[in-house]
Write a protein that holds these residues in place. Structure first.
Motif, mmCIF file in Angstrom:
data_model
loop_
_atom_site.group_PDB
_atom_site.id
_atom_site.type_symbol
_atom_site.label_atom_id
_atom_site.label_comp_id
_atom_site.label_asym_id
_atom_site.label_seq_id
_atom_site.Cartn_x
_atom_site.Cartn_y
_atom_site.Cartn_z
ATOM 1 N N PRO A 365 51.658 26.239 37.846
ATOM 2 C CA PRO A 365 52.621 27.303 38.144
ATOM 3 C C PRO A 365 53.911 27.166 37.340
ATOM 4 N N GLU A 432 49.209 34.936 35.302
ATOM 5 C CA GLU A 432 49.715 34.048 36.349
ATOM 6 C C GLU A 432 49.002 34.331 37.666
ATOM 7 N N VAL A 436 46.778 31.157 38.533
ATOM 8 C CA VAL A 436 47.399 30.265 39.523
ATOM 9 C C VAL A 436 47.743 31.040 40.799
ATOM 10 N N LYS A 439 50.310 29.919 43.461
ATOM 11 C CA LYS A 439 51.723 29.741 43.166
ATOM 12 C C LYS A 439 52.610 30.181 44.327
#
Ligand SMILES: Nc1ncnc2c1ncn2[C@@H]1O[C@H](COP(=O)(O)OP(=O)(O)O)[C@@H](O)[C@H]1O
Ligand SMILES: [Mg+2]
Lengths: 442, 271
Positions: A365, A432, A436, A439
């Motif tokens: 992250p 993102e 991940v 996160k």
């Protein structure tokens, strides 16, 4: 020191000139807000939100960007742009009045050194660039001051040497003392003619400024359609020995290559700094010093070292992303919860396994956040580097265009740079979310 | 034969600010295989430090820890650990978390799947294998942590306030699960808690620690874990004997805390 205060005064007076416009813009925002509120009340929907909260002012969770406001905001920008550039995209009643075009007239009174005065008429044809009407002056008139006929470009203040054809010229000592019967002084205040203004300069010449209207000249801000036309033209025909796609492609290629190199070196460097006291001690001074140096400040050095070719730019972008990625990876490693590492060792993991299965995923992250920042910085840096020196690229395009005052290309370039920057950030955010998803949820 | 031996353990920390903190002084404990020991004590009496030394995360200043005659020198898979919270791997599914230990040992995926599915059933998470751990509630996450520890088939399970962050209802259910797992697997378990009730319910043996320096204050056998494993935990709590013990230990710890407060440095009023 005096010069400095002059500069400050200049800034303040520019701000003062902008102030009415800012006030008008804010008033527009508030007016639309009031209209929207009123409409909602009219249709029976109070200012209550979907979650039925009564406390919304101060509750950050209750603030959601109003899509209507966003649409109106963008519409307002385009409307203002179109209106003040006299764009054909908006109906004529929405266009700001243009500069005066037509025929004007003024009469000046000259005084000869012997005290004799005479009046002469000046016929002024105000026409846009490119139009050249016949300007025949009829009979020169009586007395020593002779009538004139001049052509002035729309919106351009012009010095008119009306005395040159007189019998007693300025060189002979004749002065202009009045216009349309109003006394004038060299360097004094001007006179409103109805179709423009006139004043006498400090050196005694008439300065005729036909009404500039409220429109921006294309040189400052071209209308949207001419920017769009340029976009089509350059998309089809290219600009300066390269197609539009080549220009943008070069910029993107530099960014991606520089960023990837920075990440390939920076991430392991950050890991080493996060995992070993020796490496942290060694690189901390370098990283902490280089971090606050803006990459733009490295451009001159990089040009000296590597020239203006691809190498120099990629080195620059490499340096721009290197420190960001190293710091992101370092904080990703430092942020690992000790209990996770302990748990992994207790489950029989070796050091390499802890690194690969715990530390690396745990840092992702942070690494992604760093990558987003680095991509943003790289995109900004590549454009700036291309402004300074390049044969292709988005930045080079707008710099070259500005040298030839092709404002439409400059604006087209800025819009494209913004759109690409936004697309890069959206792409990174999407990556993102998919890579991940945990996160912020640990 | 004694299984886990804690012999003359002392621990002094030297914090960077200077001075010395004597966290543990001369701890001696020995556990039989299959024993369930709960350790109780006021906050700061060195419970976590003791467990970390047994787990091998800390080296003691003096003394030694040995498991089956082998001295502990670092963390190892034969001593599993269950943490209070946040020790799961968010980047892995529930299944991968539970299968982590076997995977590190190189167990094949197919074989691993059998072990993992069986354990998920055992802790009551059948069907949750493909969820992300951050989608689970706190209680379910601790079930995953228990299963992850069991998957490695450790000799000793060390638990540092494993139920400390759960709400009362969930906590009660989880206490039942811990007892059930102890009964079914026959593992040696060391469980740290600051809840008197939990210590009494779950411990077949109870060690009460006193602070400054951390030391063993009392060490006794308890009947309630054996009772609880057979029947409802509620019934055990209603047992008059249980209530009596709870009061006794509570007042003991109360006295301890009073004493610490009385000794607070330079007359500061402790929170
Ligand atoms: N790394 C450390 N450095 C300094 N002091 C520590 C450290 N770890 C624990 N201590 C001290 O040791 C004592 C025991 O701590 P701990 O084992 O966490 O207690 P408990 O788990 O019983 O609450 C406390 O006074 C604590 O402040
Ligand atoms: Mg503790």
């Amino acid at each position: 020191m005096n010069e400095f205060w002059n500069e400050v005064g200049g800034v303040l007076s520019a701000a003062a000139k902008a102030l009415p416009w800012i006030v008008a813009y804010v008033a527009l925002i508030l007016l639309l807000l009031a209209l929207w509120r009123g409409a909602r009340r009219l249709f029976g929907r109070g200012p209550q939100d979907a979650m039925r909260r009564t406390v919304t002012f101060g509750d950050a969770g209750a603030v959601r960007a109003s899509p209507l406001a966003s649409v109106l905001s963008i519409a307002a920008i385009f409307l203002l742009w179109a209106a003040f550039t006299g764009s054909v995209l908006v109906p004529s009643w929405l266009r700001a009045p243009g500069p005066f075009v037509g025929d004007g007239r003024l009469a000046y009174t000259a005084e000869a050194p012997d005290g004799a005065r005479d009046e002469a008429t000046v016929t002024v044809a105000v026409r846009p660039e490119g139009e050249t009407p016949d300007i025949a002056s009829g009979t020169p008139g009586e007395g020593f001051a002779k009538d004139d006929a001049v052509l002035i470009r729309a919106g351009r203040a012009t010095l008119v040497k009306v005395q040159d054809n007189d019998e007693v010229t300025a060189a002979d000592g004749a002065r202009i003392v009045a216009v349309d019967g109003t006394a004038m002084e060299p360097g004094g205040p001007g006179l409103d003619l109805g179709w423009g203004r006139v004043n006498v300069t400090a050196r005694g010449t008439l300065n005729v400024a036909p009404d500039p209207g409220w429109r921006m000249e294309p040189l400052w801000l071209p209308p949207p359609e001419s920017v769009a036309r340029r976009l089509v033209e350059i998309a089809q025909g290219g600009y300066r020995d390269a197609s539009l796609w080549e220009h943008l492609g070069y910029s993107l290629f530099r960014v991606v290559t520089g960023f990837l190199l920075g990440a390939i070196v920076g991430i392991p460097l950050g890991y080493a700094m996060g995992l070993s006291g020796w490496f942290r001690g060694w690189f901390d001074p370098i990283v902490e010093f280089m971090r606050p140096v803006p990459p733009l400040a490295l451009i001159p050095l990089v040009i000296i070292w590597a020239g203006i070719g691809e190498t120099g730019k990629i080195v620059l972008l490499f340096l721009a992303s290197l420190w960001i990625m190293a710091i992101a990876a370092r904080s990703g490693v430092s942020g690992v919860r000790l209990s996770k590492v302990h748990a992994a060792y207790s489950l029989g993991a070796s050091r390499a396994q802890v690194l690969w299965h715990v530390i690396v995923p745990n840092s992702l992250p942070d690494v992604f956040t760093g990558a987003r920042v680095a991509m943003g910085v790289c995109w900004g840096t590549v454009v700036a580097a291309e402004l300074v020196a390049a044969n292709q690229g988005a930045g080079m395009m707008i710099m070259a265009a500005s040298k030839f005052q092709q404002t439409d290309i400059v604006i087209m370039g800025i819009v494209l740079i913004g759109v690409i920057g936004l697309a890069i950030d959206l792409l990174m955010r999407w990556g993102e979310r998919t890579l991940v998803p945990w996160k912020g949820r640990a | 034969m004694t299984h886990l031996v804690i012999d003359g353990l002392s621990m002094r920390f030297r914090p960077p600010g200077g001075g010395t903190v004597e966290a543990l002084r001369d701890i001696n404990l020995s556990l039989e295989r299959g024993e369930l020991l709960s350790i109780l004590g006021p906050s700061g009496c060195g419970k976590t430090t003791l467990l970390n030394i047994v787990a091998g995360f800390l080296a003691p200043s003096e003394g030694r820890v040995a498991l089956d005659g082998r001295e502990v020198r670092g963390p190892g898979a034969e001593r599993g650990m269950v943490f209070q919270q946040g020790a799961l791997f968010e980047w892995m599914s529930v299944r991968d978390n539970v299968g982590f230990g076997p995977r590190m040992k190189g167990m094949r995926a197919r074989e691993r799947a059998g072990v993992v599915d069986h354990l998920l059933e055992t802790v009551g998470l059948g069907g949750f294998g493909d969820k992300a751990v951050y989608e689970l509630s706190g209680g379910m996450q601790q079930r995953v942590a228990l299963a992850r520890c069991l998957a490695n088939d450790p000799e000793v399970i060390l638990m540092d306030e494993p139920l400390g962050a759960l709400d009362a209802l969930t906590r009660e259910k989880m206490q039942g699960l811990v007892l059930k797992l102890w009964q079914e697997t026959g593992k040696t378990i060391v469980l740290i808690t600051h809840s008197v009730e939990e210590a009494l319910l779950l411990g077949a043996r109870l060690v009460v620690m006193a602070p400054r320096p951390g030391r063993v204050f009392r060490d006794e056998r308890l009947p309630f874990a054996a009772m609880g494993a057979g029947q409802d935990l509620r019934a055990v709590k209603r047992d008059p004997d249980f209530a009596l013990r709870r009061e006794e230990i509570l007042s003991m710890i109360w006295d301890m805390e009073e004493e610490i407060m009385g000794r607070a440095p330079n007359g500061a009023v402790p929170a």
